[in-house]
Each structure stands twice: as structure tokens, then as C-alpha cells.
Design a protein around this motif. Sequence first.
Motif, PDB file in Angstrom:
ATOM      1  N   SER A 130       0.804  -1.230   0.000  1.00 42.72           N
ATOM      2  CA  SER A 130       0.000   0.000   0.000  1.00 42.72           C
ATOM      3  C   SER A 130       0.837   1.282   0.000  1.00 42.72           C
ATOM      4  CB  SER A 130      -0.924   0.008   1.222  1.00 42.72           C
ATOM      5  OG  SER A 130      -0.180   0.212   2.415  1.00 42.72           O
ATOM      6  N   ALA A 131       2.165   1.154  -0.076  1.00 45.55           N
ATOM      7  CA  ALA A 131       3.064   2.316  -0.086  1.00 45.55           C
ATOM      8  C   ALA A 131       2.840   3.218   1.119  1.00 45.55           C
ATOM      9  CB  ALA A 131       2.889   3.105  -1.393  1.00 45.55           C
ATOM     10  N   GLY A 132       2.527   2.622   2.262  1.00 46.43           N
ATOM     11  CA  GLY A 132       2.392   3.386   3.485  1.00 46.43           C
ATOM     12  C   GLY A 132       0.992   3.845   3.810  1.00 46.43           C
ATOM     13  N   PHE A 133       0.039   3.600   2.920  1.00 50.54           N
ATOM     14  CA  PHE A 133      -1.350   3.979   3.211  1.00 50.54           C
ATOM     15  C   PHE A 133      -1.840   3.205   4.435  1.00 50.54           C
ATOM     16  CE2 PHE A 133      -5.982   3.640   2.658  1.00 50.54           C
ATOM     17  CZ  PHE A 133      -6.316   4.983   2.517  1.00 50.54           C
ATOM     18  N   TYR A 134      -1.515   1.916   4.448  1.00 48.44           N
ATOM     19  CA  TYR A 134      -1.758   1.092   5.634  1.00 48.44           C
ATOM     20  C   TYR A 134      -0.410   0.871   6.321  1.00 48.44           C
ATOM     21  CZ  TYR A 134      -6.136   0.067   3.189  1.00 48.44           C
ATOM     22  OH  TYR A 134      -7.335   0.178   2.524  1.00 48.44           O
ATOM     23  N   SER A 135      -0.341   1.247   7.588  1.00 46.32           N
ATOM     24  CA  SER A 135       0.929   1.142   8.305  1.00 46.32           C
ATOM     25  C   SER A 135       0.811   0.082   9.397  1.00 46.32           C
ATOM     26  CB  SER A 135       1.282   2.494   8.931  1.00 46.32           C
ATOM     27  OG  SER A 135       2.492   2.414   9.654  1.00 46.32           O
ATOM     28  N   PRO A 136       1.608  -0.985   9.333  1.00 50.81           N
ATOM     29  CA  PRO A 136       1.510  -2.047  10.335  1.00 50.81           C
ATOM     30  C   PRO A 136       2.055  -1.586  11.683  1.00 50.81           C
ATOM     31  CG  PRO A 136       3.369  -2.465   8.888  1.00 50.81           C
ATOM     32  CD  PRO A 136       2.652  -1.270   8.324  1.00 50.81           C
ATOM     33  N   HIS A 137       1.427  -2.028  12.755  1.00 56.10           N
ATOM     34  CA  HIS A 137       1.935  -1.695  14.088  1.00 56.10           C
ATOM     35  C   HIS A 137       3.146  -2.550  14.442  1.00 56.10           C
ATOM     36  CE1 HIS A 137       1.978  -0.359  18.254  1.00 56.10           C
ATOM     37  NE2 HIS A 137       2.142  -1.627  18.600  1.00 56.10           N
ATOM     38  N   ALA A 138       3.069  -3.844  14.161  1.00 58.09           N
ATOM     39  CA  ALA A 138       4.122  -4.780  14.570  1.00 58.09           C
ATOM     40  C   ALA A 138       5.290  -4.760  13.597  1.00 58.09           C
ATOM     41  CB  ALA A 138       3.559  -6.193  14.663  1.00 58.09           C
ATOM     42  N   GLU A 139       6.501  -4.879  14.148  1.00 58.47           N
ATOM     43  CA  GLU A 139       7.668  -5.053  13.300  1.00 58.47           C
ATOM     44  C   GLU A 139       7.563  -6.386  12.564  1.00 58.47           C
ATOM     45  OE1 GLU A 139      11.309  -4.574  15.410  1.00 58.47           O
ATOM     46  OE2 GLU A 139      10.777  -2.587  16.184  1.00 58.47           O
ATOM     47  N   LYS A 140       8.152  -6.437  11.370  1.00 63.15           N
ATOM     48  CA  LYS A 140       7.943  -7.573  10.479  1.00 63.15           C
ATOM     49  C   LYS A 140       8.281  -8.918  11.121  1.00 63.15           C
ATOM     50  CE  LYS A 140       7.871  -8.082   5.515  1.00 63.15           C
ATOM     51  NZ  LYS A 140       8.274  -7.459   4.244  1.00 63.15           N
ATOM     52  N   GLY A 141       9.376  -8.991  11.849  1.00 66.14           N
ATOM     53  CA  GLY A 141       9.791 -10.258  12.435  1.00 66.14           C
ATOM     54  C   GLY A 141       8.943 -10.715  13.601  1.00 66.14           C
ATOM     55  N   SER A 142       8.074  -9.837  14.091  1.00 66.04           N
ATOM     56  CA  SER A 142       7.233 -10.167  15.248  1.00 66.04           C
ATOM     57  C   SER A 142       5.747 -10.232  14.899  1.00 66.04           C
ATOM     58  CB  SER A 142       7.427  -9.114  16.356  1.00 66.04           C
ATOM     59  OG  SER A 142       8.754  -9.121  16.830  1.00 66.04           O
ATOM     60  N   ARG A 143       5.429 -10.159  13.625  1.00 61.40           N
ATOM     61  CA  ARG A 143       4.022 -10.129  13.224  1.00 61.40           C
ATOM     62  C   ARG A 143       3.250 -11.378  13.642  1.00 61.40           C
ATOM     63  NH1 ARG A 143       4.182  -7.862   6.964  1.00 61.40           N
ATOM     64  NH2 ARG A 143       4.535  -5.648   7.473  1.00 61.40           N
ATOM     65  N   SER A 144       2.035 -11.137  14.089  1.00 61.52           N
ATOM     66  CA  SER A 144       1.152 -12.224  14.500  1.00 61.52           C
ATOM     67  C   SER A 144       0.412 -12.816  13.307  1.00 61.52           C
ATOM     68  CB  SER A 144       0.129 -11.704  15.513  1.00 61.52           C
ATOM     69  OG  SER A 144      -0.874 -12.658  15.744  1.00 61.52           O
ATOM     70  N   PHE A 145       0.224 -14.138  13.336  1.00 60.54           N
ATOM     71  CA  PHE A 145      -0.615 -14.807  12.339  1.00 60.54           C
ATOM     72  C   PHE A 145      -2.076 -14.825  12.775  1.00 60.54           C
ATOM     73  CE2 PHE A 145       3.523 -17.102  11.595  1.00 60.54           C
ATOM     74  CZ  PHE A 145       3.785 -16.487  10.379  1.00 60.54           C
ATOM     75  N   MET A 146      -2.343 -14.300  13.961  1.00 57.04           N
ATOM     76  CA  MET A 146      -3.699 -14.305  14.505  1.00 57.04           C
ATOM     77  C   MET A 146      -4.359 -12.932  14.479  1.00 57.04           C
ATOM     78  SD  MET A 146      -4.543 -17.463  15.716  1.00 57.04           S
ATOM     79  CE  MET A 146      -4.121 -17.857  14.004  1.00 57.04           C
ATOM     80  N   ASN A 147      -3.581 -11.883  14.714  1.00 53.99           N
ATOM     81  CA  ASN A 147      -4.134 -10.530  14.809  1.00 53.99           C
ATOM     82  C   ASN A 147      -3.297  -9.573  13.971  1.00 53.99           C
ATOM     83  OD1 ASN A 147      -4.077 -11.852  17.795  1.00 53.99           O
ATOM     84  ND2 ASN A 147      -6.098 -11.024  17.340  1.00 53.99           N
ATOM     85  N   VAL A 148      -3.878  -9.076  12.905  1.00 50.55           N
ATOM     86  CA  VAL A 148      -3.185  -8.152  12.007  1.00 50.55           C
ATOM     87  C   VAL A 148      -3.604  -6.728  12.379  1.00 50.55           C
ATOM     88  CG1 VAL A 148      -2.773  -7.481   9.613  1.00 50.55           C
ATOM     89  CG2 VAL A 148      -3.220  -9.890  10.183  1.00 50.55           C
ATOM     90  N   PHE A 157      -3.064  -2.509  12.059  1.00 49.01           N
ATOM     91  CA  PHE A 157      -2.549  -1.471  11.152  1.00 49.01           C
ATOM     92  C   PHE A 157      -3.314  -0.175  11.340  1.00 49.01           C
ATOM     93  CE2 PHE A 157      -5.833  -3.904   8.973  1.00 49.01           C
ATOM     94  CZ  PHE A 157      -6.616  -2.958   8.343  1.00 49.01           C
ATOM     95  N   THR A 158      -2.687   0.917  10.941  1.00 49.94           N
ATOM     96  CA  THR A 158      -3.323   2.229  10.991  1.00 49.94           C
ATOM     97  C   THR A 158      -3.413   2.814   9.585  1.00 49.94           C
ATOM     98  OG1 THR A 158      -1.170   3.258  11.429  1.00 49.94           O
ATOM     99  CG2 THR A 158      -2.545   2.731  13.339  1.00 49.94           C
ATOM    100  N   LEU A 159      -4.279   3.806   9.441  1.00 55.06           N
ATOM    101  CA  LEU A 159      -4.458   4.534   8.188  1.00 55.06           C
ATOM    102  C   LEU A 159      -3.927   5.960   8.368  1.00 55.06           C
ATOM    103  CD1 LEU A 159      -6.832   2.233   8.314  1.00 55.06           C
ATOM    104  CD2 LEU A 159      -7.662   3.438   6.285  1.00 55.06           C
ATOM    105  N   PRO A 160      -3.875   6.766   7.300  1.00 53.70           N
ATOM    106  CA  PRO A 160      -3.219   8.083   7.386  1.00 53.70           C
ATOM    107  C   PRO A 160      -3.742   9.015   8.468  1.00 53.70           C
ATOM    108  CG  PRO A 160      -3.521   7.476   5.094  1.00 53.70           C
ATOM    109  CD  PRO A 160      -4.233   6.423   5.901  1.00 53.70           C
ATOM    110  N   ASN A 161      -5.041   8.994   8.754  1.00 54.00           N
ATOM    111  CA  ASN A 161      -5.563   9.874   9.796  1.00 54.00           C
ATOM    112  C   ASN A 161      -6.882   9.317  10.333  1.00 54.00           C
ATOM    113  OD1 ASN A 161      -7.801  10.898   8.084  1.00 54.00           O
ATOM    114  ND2 ASN A 161      -6.163  11.961   6.962  1.00 54.00           N
ATOM    115  N   GLU A 162      -7.395   9.966  11.361  1.00 50.45           N
ATOM    116  CA  GLU A 162      -8.595   9.489  12.054  1.00 50.45           C
ATOM    117  C   GLU A 162      -9.826   9.545  11.145  1.00 50.45           C
ATOM    118  OE1 GLU A 162     -10.604   7.744  15.146  1.00 50.45           O
ATOM    119  OE2 GLU A 162      -8.454   8.127  14.973  1.00 50.45           O
ATOM    120  N   GLU A 163      -9.910  10.573  10.335  1.00 56.54           N
ATOM    121  CA  GLU A 163     -11.076  10.726   9.446  1.00 56.54           C
ATOM    122  C   GLU A 163     -11.158   9.570   8.447  1.00 56.54           C
ATOM    123  OE1 GLU A 163     -12.894  13.903   6.161  1.00 56.54           O
ATOM    124  OE2 GLU A 163     -11.181  14.470   7.423  1.00 56.54           O
ATOM    125  N   ILE A 164     -10.034   9.236   7.833  1.00 56.27           N
ATOM    126  CA  ILE A 164     -10.009   8.136   6.865  1.00 56.27           C
ATOM    127  C   ILE A 164     -10.254   6.798   7.570  1.00 56.27           C
ATOM    128  CG2 ILE A 164      -8.511   6.833   5.286  1.00 56.27           C
ATOM    129  CD1 ILE A 164      -7.296   9.442   4.402  1.00 56.27           C
TER     130      ILE A 164
END
Length: 360
Positions: free
Chosen positions: A280-298, A300-307
Motif C-alpha cells: 500500500s506504499a504506506g497507506f496502511y501502516s503495520p503496528h508490529a515489526e515484520k519479524g514479530s508479526r502475528s498470524f492471529m491478529n493483524v 494497522f493504521t491509516l493516514p488519519n482518524e477521518e479516513i
Amino acid sequence: MKRAYNFNAGPSALPLPVLQRAQEELLNFQNTGMSVMELSHRSKEYDAVHNKAKQLLRKLMNIPDTHDVLFLQGGASLQFSMVPMNLLPREKVGNYVLTGVWSEKALKEAKKVGQTHIAASSKEANYTYIPSLDQIQLSERAAYLHITSNNTIFGTQWHEFPNLPVDLIADMSSDILSREVNIEQFALIYAGAQKNLGPSGVTVVIVRNDLLEHVPENLPTMLDYRTYSSSNSLYNTPPTFAIYMLSLVLEWVEEQGGVKMIEKRNKEKASVVYEAIDASAGFYSPHAEKGSRSFMNVTFTLPNEEITKKFLAEAKEQGFVGLAGHRSVGGCRASIYNAVPYEACEALAEFMKQFQKRFA
């Protein structure tokens, strides 16, 4: 009947065949003329359900004879207290790795019982990662090392477990039965059922038998692991319907090809959603660092609260449920437990791509 795309963090999705089977048997279980909810917990009909659940869990998780399987109530939250009450002697120290809210709560309860030590923590980074194994520093006189194997709020997961000269205890509430684990590596595992095992109401505890020899004698009866071990978890009335549902879920897992196949599917499901985030080129930003990502809970944040609000509103209109993130992370969270089908993750990823095209 149209089913929702259920991404709730818990209680979470249950397999449709399990719900249908429970529906069929609800009023007349095995020609008893009663529901499972109405059976005596001392009856032979319920006894068969109870023991079947234990046997299936042993089989699917390869639980050795060195460990006992207990069915309790009170959720993982009660285990935050029961673990130190049973396993933390006065002269020893409970060691905890902090990786999120639930490990913080476990530590808080342990402090009320005895001495504690934070062996590692990622709190300074708002729990975006799992500490590396070499970051774990045990205290002197360590009684055990407690970890939370998967962190629902922050979307992180242990992918390699500590192998240290101390008893390892894990809260596996949100990823038990989602992947293969070596039970012999753990002194005790506990898990509330409402993510991967069934509905809320029953808590599974897998405990190494020799630990029970050192439980203090003065514990209240219902807070003593030996009470459940010596009575086959039938000291008092257990959560019979929840255990019945657990047995049906375990049958379903077996029909899917066991935990090995479930793990393969879970990784495929997670990959679909993470790929949408990473592309997504940063439109969706993951909270977890790549090596620690969960397979159960994904998460992520979006650019702002309105979106973000727009995303959640449109997602709801499209039949996606439970995507709002926890307040400590914000944004969104897709909980993709065992019963969430691949098609739901595929549909979510496609929705994310289309939403990005319109709002990026």
C-alpha cells in the motif's frame, strides 16, 4: 443465510459446521431427550463428552503423559493469579516478559502474591516487537519465566520460544491450537477458549505433573490446581456446554487435517492481509515489526482518524465485523483465528485495495 465476515478479537468466529452440529443436537443430545446444557455433569453421557474433549486435545497437541489437561473457569485472567499462587514460593521470583496489556496484567497479579522480576520488555516501543531471546535476563532464584505467546492488541507473536534453565509458562489464549508447539518445552500453558478452542466459559490448563507436588498446602480449594487434577476437572459443576463445544471444535480441527494443516492455512490467511498492507506504499501502516508479526491478529493504521472512520464505516456496510483497533494502538485490527475462512481474508484484502485506490 448470509454470514458476517467475523474478525472479532474474542469471543471470535466459530466454525460453521460446529454451530450447525450444536444446533442439530441442541434439544435432544444423543436421544437423551435433553440438551447437553441440561445433562448432569455426573451422567455417563456428559462424562463421554468431557473425556473426549481431553483425549482429542491430547492427540491434536501431542500432549505427553508428563502433563495433565485441566478444564477451569475464570478465563486467562484468573490464571494470572493462580499461576503465582500455585507455583511461586516465597523464596523465589516470578520472571515475566512484557509484550502487551495481558502480560502487564499477569505481572500485576503476581506482584500481589510474591516477588517478581521483568526479564525483558518491549513497552518502550509501545509493544511493536517481541524481545529477542538474548534480551531475556533472568533474576536469581527464578521460579519460572512467564510469556504471552500472542498479543491480540498489538499484533505481535512469539515465533521462537525461550529455551532457558527455568520452567516456561505461557498464556496461549489467542494462539493455542493455531500452530504446532512442543509441549515438553513448557511447564504450564493456559488459554481461555474464546479465540480458537470454542465459546467463552472454559479455560484449558496444560500442566506438567511434577509441578503439582510443590503446590502450597494452604490454598483455597478452588484455586489449587491439584483440585482439578485429582478430580478430572469434575470437583464441582464444570462449564458443560462450553466443554461440549470445545469437543466439537476439536473434532473439526481433526477433520481439517490437524494442527499442521491449520497452521498452514493460518499463515496463508495472514499473508493475504499483510501483502495488502505492504503493497500500500504506506497507506496502511503495520503496528508490529515484520519479524514479530502475528498470524492471529493483524494490526494497522491509516493516514488519519477521518479516513480510519470512513474505512470502518464502509467495511461494516460490506459485512466486515470487528475491525476497529484497540484504543492503545488505534487504527484497525483483523483477528483471523482458526475458524475465520481464507475467503474472508481474501475479501478483506480486496476491500483494502479498493479503498486505498479511492482515498490514497
